[in-house]
Design a protein around this motif. Sequence first.
Motif, PDB file in Angstrom:
ATOM      1  N   ILE A  60      43.388  65.630 -47.962  1.00  0.00           N
ATOM      2  CA  ILE A  60      42.350  65.791 -49.020  1.00  0.00           C
ATOM      3  C   ILE A  60      42.820  67.254 -49.727  1.00  0.00           C
ATOM      4  O   ILE A  60      42.563  67.714 -50.799  1.00  0.00           O
ATOM      5  CB  ILE A  60      40.989  65.547 -48.730  1.00  0.00           C
TER       6      ILE A  60
ATOM      7  N   SER B 264      43.296  65.664 -56.732  1.00  0.00           N
ATOM      8  CA  SER B 264      43.337  64.304 -57.366  1.00  0.00           C
ATOM      9  C   SER B 264      42.588  64.186 -58.695  1.00  0.00           C
ATOM     10  O   SER B 264      41.342  64.691 -58.632  1.00  0.00           O
ATOM     11  CB  SER B 264      43.129  63.210 -56.303  1.00  0.00           C
TER      12      SER B 264
ATOM     13  N   GLU C 291      40.249  61.568 -60.907  1.00  0.00           N
ATOM     14  CA  GLU C 291      39.311  60.382 -60.681  1.00  0.00           C
ATOM     15  C   GLU C 291      40.116  59.020 -60.453  1.00  0.00           C
ATOM     16  O   GLU C 291      39.751  58.175 -59.570  1.00  0.00           O
ATOM     17  CB  GLU C 291      38.138  60.248 -61.336  1.00  0.00           C
TER      18      GLU C 291
ATOM     19  N   ILE D 143      42.080  59.057 -57.370  1.00  0.00           N
ATOM     20  CA  ILE D 143      40.950  58.738 -56.112  1.00  0.00           C
ATOM     21  C   ILE D 143      40.574  57.367 -55.935  1.00  0.00           C
ATOM     22  O   ILE D 143      40.611  56.977 -54.913  1.00  0.00           O
ATOM     23  CB  ILE D 143      39.650  59.596 -56.435  1.00  0.00           C
TER      24      ILE D 143
ATOM     25  N   ARG E 157      35.474  59.802 -48.983  1.00  0.00           N
ATOM     26  CA  ARG E 157      35.513  60.937 -49.879  1.00  0.00           C
ATOM     27  C   ARG E 157      34.034  61.243 -50.215  1.00  0.00           C
ATOM     28  O   ARG E 157      33.189  60.367 -50.174  1.00  0.00           O
ATOM     29  CB  ARG E 157      36.263  60.350 -51.216  1.00  0.00           C
TER      30      ARG E 157
END
Length: 453
Positions: free
Chosen positions: A34, A39, A41, A44, A83
């Motif tokens: 991470i 990233s 969206e 993700i 997340r």
Amino acid sequence: NFSEKMAFDENLKKFKIGFSTKRKIYEALNQIFISKTVSSEKEILEEALEIALLKGSPNIRIKRSENFYMVIMDTEISQETIRILSMESGRKIINIIAGNCQITLKKGQGLDAKFVFVSNFYKGMRVNIRVAFLPISSKLDKESSLFEAVLRIHGLNKVFDFKSIGFTDDKVELLKKSYIHPHGLIISTGPTGSGKTTTFYAMLKLLSQKKNPVITIEDPVEIELRESNITQMNISEDFGYPEAVRIMLRSEPDIMMIGEIRDEITAKHALIAAETGHLVLTTLHTNSSLSIFSRFKSLNVDLAQLFSVLRFVTAQRLYNPLCPDCKRKVMAAHLPPVYRCALEESFKFAASMPLKANLREISGFDSVYIRGEKNCNKCGGTGYAKRKPLIEIAEFNDAVKEEIYRDLTVLSNPSPLEEILTGLSNFESLKTQSFNKLVNGEIDPQTYFNLSK
Ligand SMILES: [Zn+2]
């Protein structure tokens, strides 16, 4: 890069190491992964779906918590937060999912939709994803434009029997008893993510052993069964429940399973089928088993007609029991604030509990159990054991029916209805069962609060 991480995850699976060690490695890996990857969206979301496929996890939740969003993955043991997202990112992901489903979300309105995800890691494999969009309403903002989403991954759900789902023996007996009748109506209720689909398939599997012809209507067919006596029909945009039910009635199977009753036509056809010698099983999107009557009333169904064919109604929830190895006993007076809050909130609900679990009993206990903090190998440090279903089963047997026929108006009145069922059919409400679990130390106040809401 991402596919290297996936390959590493796969390799990790081959080592025979303890769960808790494995979890630590995953955590460390996620940290590196991470922190090194910024990233978008879209990425993700794709990452979450790829990981879910790899780990065989059937659900992903995009859930809001106060002022952030979480991406949660359901694993066999518990839920894992993979997340943490800002509100802005969370909203973007929800919008991307809605875009994938080609739908527009409207303020305060829940929606079910689906899309096809093409996996990179599995070299172009196409996977059906079913999404439930849930509006987030608060006391201040009833018509909120915020949503949460539950993504169900098709094909990763397996068919289990009642026992391996985790139902207790007495509940398994009742569930088995419910389908012995050759005709009548059986309804299961529960919100999205309550495990009622899993129960639905366990029931279907059981029915397949009877060898009578069975037809199901599902939206969509989540698990394809190979049994020759079962025919599964898929709902689509131009082939809705009313059309499917008409076809079903014409082909005269002994047993009909209607995925969900959402409209008047389907409701009325289901009743006709149950009246004409078929066994009809269906689900209804209500919170408790006894609120089905008000739901049917809103679909213009005659309650007396419904009542005459009704046999069983169930309501289901999933909960995390405390890990028996590391749970701690705490005096109610010394509870950490978050638990105390849940307990105080629950007291308000408890005041309306009937019979067994009344307020006097509640004031009688002075300690509860909460999750442990030490490093526990049994639960991998989560503090909770494998999720279990909780089910309330309302059996409308002859004694119950006779009593209710004296005055059919109790059908619109959950409280006296519950008393009749408790007295004449061993009915145990979700509230009563979860209260007993709190007192026995099987669940913590937070879980109790969630179950008794
Ligand atoms: Zn533990």
